[in-house]
Design an enzyme around this catalytic site. Structure first.
Site, short mmCIF file in Angstrom:
data_model
loop_
_atom_site.label_atom_id
_atom_site.label_comp_id
_atom_site.label_asym_id
_atom_site.label_seq_id
_atom_site.Cartn_x
_atom_site.Cartn_y
_atom_site.Cartn_z
N GLU A 174 0.80 -1.24 0.00
CA GLU A 174 0.00 0.00 0.00
C GLU A 174 0.83 1.29 0.00
O GLU A 174 0.58 2.19 0.78
CB GLU A 174 -0.95 0.00 1.21
N GLU A 280 -5.96 -10.85 -1.13
CA GLU A 280 -6.75 -10.67 0.10
C GLU A 280 -8.25 -10.64 -0.22
O GLU A 280 -9.01 -9.85 0.34
CB GLU A 280 -6.37 -9.35 0.79
C1 XIL Z 1 -6.09 -6.39 8.47
C2 XIL Z 1 -6.39 -7.55 9.39
O1 XIL Z 1 -7.28 -8.41 8.73
C3 XIL Z 1 -6.99 -7.06 10.67
O2 XIL Z 1 -7.13 -8.14 11.60
C4 XIL Z 1 -6.09 -5.99 11.29
O3 XIL Z 1 -6.74 -5.44 12.43
C5 XIL Z 1 -5.83 -4.87 10.29
O4 XIL Z 1 -5.27 -5.43 9.11
N1 XIL Z 1 -4.89 -4.74 3.81
C6 XIL Z 1 -3.85 -5.50 4.26
C7 XIL Z 1 -4.07 -6.40 5.42
O5 XIL Z 1 -2.80 -5.54 3.62
O6 XIL Z 1 -2.90 -6.58 6.17
C8 XIL Z 1 -5.17 -5.89 6.31
O7 XIL Z 1 -5.40 -6.86 7.33
C9 XIL Z 1 -6.41 -5.66 5.49
C10 XIL Z 1 -6.17 -4.59 4.45
#
Ligand code: XIL
Length: 369
Positions: A174, A280
């Site tokens: 990101e 994701e």
């Molecule tokens: C999220 C997790 O799922 C949560 O448990 C945590 O509180 C915050 O992070 N993008 C990403 C992930 O790259 O690491 C994130 O994961 C979701 C958005």
């Protein structure tokens, strides 16, 4: 969820596990943790329940480590349906590197061991990010050179520990804003934009066999951001950084993005010679946070979106498909509920771990295409 209910599948899994144990015995006693391909895409999917066993590319999930330790039914679903694991939180900097001279290996070591034992790939998430950073990094003071040395030590210590055991890493996560400019993170502020290519170089030096990814969200819906990311990564590659692929987080909605947007995204990234990791994925059915019930219409739209993504992704050349990872297993533990305080049902299994229409449409698409 009892083993009795799933006895045919369980015996299939046990058989595979036994075969794998023998295979490991005859290699180097389990030291090489690269999971062998114990699955083959089957032409007849009718008797195979497992998602990964009907797929030609790895099917992953983000692992909720607490649930993994305490919830047997959850763990059973992970073992059955997924052959690639991304730690949802435990490999993030605040967890794995809590103090400058202290690494917290316990949880990630046991996850990596679990994956080796059960023939699952590990996808490492994430080395460089602006979120979930430990205080010592947030408060770090030093020259540009100090910051580079610190970043290098952070990356190399982690990547070296899992050398040969982690298939790929989200090296930078990101780093771009929605308008396509670089996000104003402490890394950019203290090192400058070269922090991105340096991160890839450090990671590649530590484990030349690991596949290295840039990971971000909204690349399938925001053309400006996507083009800037690709342009930036192409330049970094031309300057010598090793970048194998792009991770599309794909936190998407049941009716958006469209088929055309998805196809253009996959084609553009693939033709720029990057592997694609759907890294994701979840499909929200309540993006506007209304008072809703997950009725059959919503769940059918969600199922169609899962099918669409898998069908289009499957059409990519084999070597471009790193895999498809879902951001969770059951709606019960979805990050969307706890992070956005939103009632939502984005995953393949419902709150009672029952397969949803999306499970069947994804499984069918994996079989067909
Ligand atoms: C999220 C997790 O799922 C949560 O448990 C945590 O509180 C915050 O992070 N993008 C990403 C992930 O790259 O690491 C994130 O994961 C979701 C958005």
């Amino acid at each position: 969820m009892s083993y009795v209910k799933y006895s045919p599948r369980v015996s299939f899994v046990i058989k595979n596990a036994l075969l794998l144990s023998f295979a490991l015995l005859f290699t180097n006693c389990g030291e090489d943790t690269t999971p062998p391909t114990v699955y083959e895409k089957s032409t007849d999917c009718s008797n195979i329940e497992s998602l990964f066993q009907v797929a030609e590319f790895p099917i992953g999930t983000a692992l909720n480590y607490d649930a993994f330790l305490t919830d047997v039914a959850y763990r059973d679903l992970v073992e059955t349906h997924f052959n690639s694991i991304t730690a949802e939180n435990i490999m993030k900097p605040s967890n794995i590197h809590p103090q400058e001279s202290e690494f917290n290996w316990g949880a990630s070591d046991s996850l990596v061991q679990f994956c080796a034992k059960h023939a699952k790939y590990v996808h490492g998430h994430t080395l460089v990010w602006h979120n979930q950073l430990p205080d010592w990094i947030l408060n770090y003071k030093g020259t540009k050179k100090d910051w580079e040395d610190m970043l290098q030590k952070h990356i190399q210590t982690i990547v070296l520990r899992y050398k040969g055991k982690v298939r790929g890493w989200d090296v930078v996560n990101e780093a771009f804003e929605e308008d396509g400019t670089l996000r104003k993170t402490i890394w950019l502020e203290n090192i400058g934009e070269s922090y991105i290519e340096k991160a890839f170089i450090y990671a590649h030096n530590a484990d030349p066999s690991a596949l290295l990814f840039y990971n971000d969200f909204n690349l399938e819906s925001n053309l400006t951001k996507r083009e800037k990311v690709i342009q930036f990564l192409n330049t970094a590659k031309n300057r010598g950084a090793t970048i194998h692929g792009i991770g599309l987080q794909m936190h998407i909605y049941h009716v958006y993005p469209s088929e055309l947007m998805l196809k253009e995204t996959f084609d553009e990234i693939s033709s720029n010679n990057y592997k694609i990791h759907i890294s994701e994925m979840d499909v929200s059915v309540n993006p506007l946070n209304k008072d809703i019930e997950p009725d059959s219409v919503l769940l059918a739209d969600q199922a169609k979106q899962y099918e669409r993504v898998i069908r289009l992704y499957s059409q990519l050349p084999y070597e471009k498909k790193y895999g498809c990872t879902l951001w969770g297993v059951t709606d019960k533990y979805s990050w969307i509920r706890s992070f956005f305080y939103r009632e939502d049902y984005p995953l393949l299994f419902d709150d009672y771990y029952k397969q949803k229409p999306a499970f069947f449409s994804m499984r069918k698409a994996l079989c067909l295409y």
